[in-house]
Scaffold this active site. Structure first.
Site, PDB file in Angstrom:
ATOM      1  N   GLU A  97     -41.183  29.845  29.161  1.00  0.00           N
ATOM      2  CA  GLU A  97     -41.005  28.508  29.735  1.00  0.00           C
ATOM      3  C   GLU A  97     -40.325  27.620  28.708  1.00  0.00           C
ATOM      4  OE1 GLU A  97     -43.713  24.610  30.656  1.00  0.00           O
ATOM      5  OE2 GLU A  97     -44.609  26.559  31.079  1.00  0.00           O
ATOM      6  N   HIS A 111     -46.980  33.399  30.646  1.00  0.00           N
ATOM      7  CA  HIS A 111     -45.827  32.793  29.996  1.00  0.00           C
ATOM      8  C   HIS A 111     -46.201  32.155  28.669  1.00  0.00           C
ATOM      9  CE1 HIS A 111     -47.000  28.902  32.068  1.00  0.00           C
ATOM     10  NE2 HIS A 111     -46.658  28.435  30.884  1.00  0.00           N
ATOM     11  N   ASN A 118     -37.678  17.718  27.352  1.00  0.00           N
ATOM     12  CA  ASN A 118     -38.099  16.324  27.506  1.00  0.00           C
ATOM     13  C   ASN A 118     -36.841  15.468  27.501  1.00  0.00           C
ATOM     14  OD1 ASN A 118     -41.014  16.588  27.604  1.00  0.00           O
ATOM     15  ND2 ASN A 118     -40.816  17.336  25.515  1.00  0.00           N
ATOM     16  N   ARG A 177     -40.573  23.936  23.420  1.00  0.00           N
ATOM     17  CA  ARG A 177     -39.795  22.731  23.724  1.00  0.00           C
ATOM     18  C   ARG A 177     -38.399  22.879  23.134  1.00  0.00           C
ATOM     19  NH1 ARG A 177     -45.023  21.102  22.786  1.00  0.00           N
ATOM     20  NH2 ARG A 177     -45.925  19.945  24.527  1.00  0.00           N
ATOM     21  N   HIS A 202     -44.136  33.229  15.867  1.00  0.00           N
ATOM     22  CA  HIS A 202     -42.916  33.710  16.500  1.00  0.00           C
ATOM     23  C   HIS A 202     -43.238  34.331  17.854  1.00  0.00           C
ATOM     24  CE1 HIS A 202     -44.408  37.268  14.258  1.00  0.00           C
ATOM     25  NE2 HIS A 202     -44.023  37.920  15.339  1.00  0.00           N
ATOM     26  N   GLU A 248     -39.006  37.834  16.918  1.00  0.00           N
ATOM     27  CA  GLU A 248     -39.036  39.151  16.306  1.00  0.00           C
ATOM     28  C   GLU A 248     -38.565  40.176  17.336  1.00  0.00           C
ATOM     29  OE1 GLU A 248     -42.242  42.061  14.050  1.00  0.00           O
ATOM     30  OE2 GLU A 248     -42.980  40.593  15.498  1.00  0.00           O
TER      31      GLU A 248
END
Length: 133
Positions: free
Chosen positions: A53, A6, A57, A10, A72, A122
Protein backbone atom coordinates in the site's frame (compact mmCIF):
# COMPACT_ATOMS: atom_id res chain seq x y z
CA UNK A 1 -5.31 -17.79 12.10
CA UNK A 2 -4.55 -14.29 10.84
CA UNK A 3 -3.23 -13.71 7.32
CA UNK A 4 -0.94 -10.81 6.47
CA UNK A 5 -2.46 -8.83 3.59
CA UNK A 6 -0.39 -5.68 3.05
CA UNK A 7 2.35 -3.36 4.22
CA UNK A 8 2.05 0.43 3.89
CA UNK A 9 4.67 3.05 3.14
CA UNK A 10 4.23 6.79 2.63
CA UNK A 11 5.50 8.23 -0.63
CA UNK A 12 5.80 11.71 -2.13
CA UNK A 13 6.13 11.20 -5.89
CA UNK A 14 3.41 8.81 -7.03
CA UNK A 15 4.63 8.63 -10.63
CA UNK A 16 8.24 7.82 -9.65
CA UNK A 17 7.15 5.20 -7.10
CA UNK A 18 4.74 3.46 -9.49
CA UNK A 19 7.45 3.32 -12.16
CA UNK A 20 10.01 1.94 -9.69
CA UNK A 21 7.79 -0.83 -8.29
CA UNK A 22 6.59 -1.85 -11.76
CA UNK A 23 10.12 -1.97 -13.16
CA UNK A 24 11.71 -3.63 -10.13
CA UNK A 25 9.05 -6.12 -9.04
CA UNK A 26 6.32 -6.20 -11.68
CA UNK A 27 3.84 -4.65 -9.26
CA UNK A 28 0.82 -2.93 -10.78
CA UNK A 29 -2.07 -0.93 -9.37
CA UNK A 30 -4.68 -3.33 -8.00
CA UNK A 31 -6.83 -0.65 -6.37
CA UNK A 32 -6.81 3.09 -5.85
CA UNK A 33 -8.84 5.24 -3.45
CA UNK A 34 -8.67 9.03 -3.62
CA UNK A 35 -9.75 11.02 -0.56
CA UNK A 36 -9.67 14.77 0.10
CA UNK A 37 -6.28 14.79 1.80
CA UNK A 38 -4.66 11.51 0.73
CA UNK A 39 -4.68 8.71 -1.84
CA UNK A 40 -4.25 4.98 -1.16
CA UNK A 41 -2.73 2.87 -3.94
CA UNK A 42 -2.54 -0.92 -3.60
CA UNK A 43 0.08 -2.70 -5.68
CA UNK A 44 0.24 -6.42 -6.45
CA UNK A 45 1.28 -8.98 -9.02
CA UNK A 46 0.23 -12.50 -9.96
CA UNK A 47 2.84 -14.11 -7.68
CA UNK A 48 0.98 -13.54 -4.38
CA UNK A 49 -2.00 -12.00 -2.64
CA UNK A 50 0.11 -9.77 -0.37
CA UNK A 51 -0.07 -6.11 -1.42
CA UNK A 52 2.07 -3.03 -0.98
CA UNK A 53 0.00 0.00 0.00
CA UNK A 54 1.40 3.36 -1.07
CA UNK A 55 -0.05 6.33 0.79
CA UNK A 56 0.24 9.74 -0.85
CA UNK A 57 -0.56 12.62 1.51
CA UNK A 58 -1.58 15.44 -0.81
CA UNK A 59 -0.13 18.26 1.27
CA UNK A 60 3.29 16.65 1.90
CA UNK A 61 6.10 18.90 0.64
CA UNK A 62 9.14 17.34 2.33
CA UNK A 63 10.65 13.85 2.58
CA UNK A 64 9.41 11.51 5.30
CA UNK A 65 11.62 10.70 8.28
CA UNK A 66 11.94 6.91 8.29
CA UNK A 67 13.47 6.99 11.75
CA UNK A 68 15.54 4.15 13.13
CA UNK A 69 12.71 1.64 13.53
CA UNK A 70 12.04 0.86 9.88
CA UNK A 71 14.02 -2.08 8.51
CA UNK A 72 13.07 -3.14 5.01
CA UNK A 73 10.63 -4.96 2.79
CA UNK A 74 11.79 -8.25 1.30
CA UNK A 75 10.97 -10.11 -1.90
CA UNK A 76 12.00 -13.64 -2.79
CA UNK A 77 13.48 -14.60 -6.17
CA UNK A 78 14.66 -17.85 -7.72
CA UNK A 79 17.86 -16.56 -9.35
CA UNK A 80 19.59 -13.75 -7.47
CA UNK A 81 22.33 -13.22 -10.07
CA UNK A 82 19.84 -12.87 -12.94
CA UNK A 83 17.70 -10.45 -10.92
CA UNK A 84 20.74 -8.39 -9.94
CA UNK A 85 21.79 -8.15 -13.60
CA UNK A 86 18.24 -7.15 -14.59
CA UNK A 87 18.14 -4.43 -11.90
CA UNK A 88 21.47 -3.07 -13.16
CA UNK A 89 20.21 -3.09 -16.76
CA UNK A 90 17.05 -1.22 -15.66
CA UNK A 91 19.19 1.44 -13.95
CA UNK A 92 17.79 0.64 -10.49
CA UNK A 93 21.23 0.81 -8.83
CA UNK A 94 21.21 -2.39 -6.77
CA UNK A 95 23.84 -2.83 -4.07
CA UNK A 96 26.26 -5.76 -4.52
CA UNK A 97 25.05 -9.32 -3.92
CA UNK A 98 26.03 -10.65 -0.49
CA UNK A 99 25.82 -14.03 1.21
CA UNK A 100 24.52 -14.79 4.68
CA UNK A 101 25.97 -17.91 6.30
CA UNK A 102 25.45 -19.42 9.71
CA UNK A 103 27.94 -22.03 10.97
CA UNK A 104 29.03 -22.66 7.38
CA UNK A 105 25.48 -23.14 6.08
CA UNK A 106 24.28 -20.79 3.34
CA UNK A 107 21.12 -19.08 4.60
CA UNK A 108 20.67 -16.92 1.54
CA UNK A 109 22.08 -14.58 -1.06
CA UNK A 110 20.68 -11.06 -1.27
CA UNK A 111 21.05 -7.51 -2.41
CA UNK A 112 19.33 -4.29 -1.47
CA UNK A 113 17.79 -1.65 -3.69
CA UNK A 114 16.37 1.71 -2.61
CA UNK A 115 13.08 3.13 -3.90
CA UNK A 116 12.52 6.82 -4.81
CA UNK A 117 11.58 7.67 -1.19
CA UNK A 118 14.60 5.98 0.36
CA UNK A 119 12.92 2.73 1.45
CA UNK A 120 15.25 -0.25 1.27
CA UNK A 121 14.03 -3.47 -0.30
CA UNK A 122 15.87 -6.76 0.13
CA UNK A 123 15.89 -9.05 -2.89
CA UNK A 124 16.60 -12.53 -1.51
CA UNK A 125 17.30 -16.02 -2.77
CA UNK A 126 17.05 -18.42 0.13
CA UNK A 127 19.82 -20.94 0.60
CA UNK A 128 17.81 -23.32 2.78
CA UNK A 129 15.75 -25.64 0.54
CA UNK A 130 12.01 -25.42 1.05
CA UNK A 131 11.99 -22.07 2.89
CA UNK A 132 10.72 -19.99 -0.03
CA UNK A 133 11.71 -18.92 -3.46
Amino acid sequence: MAKMIHSMIRIRDEKASLAFYEKAFGLHVADRFVFDSFTLIYLSNDEQTFELELTVNHDRDRPYDRGDGYGHLAVSVGDIKAEHARFEKEGLKPEPVKELKNEGRLIGQFFFVTDPDGYRIEVLQRGAPGRFV
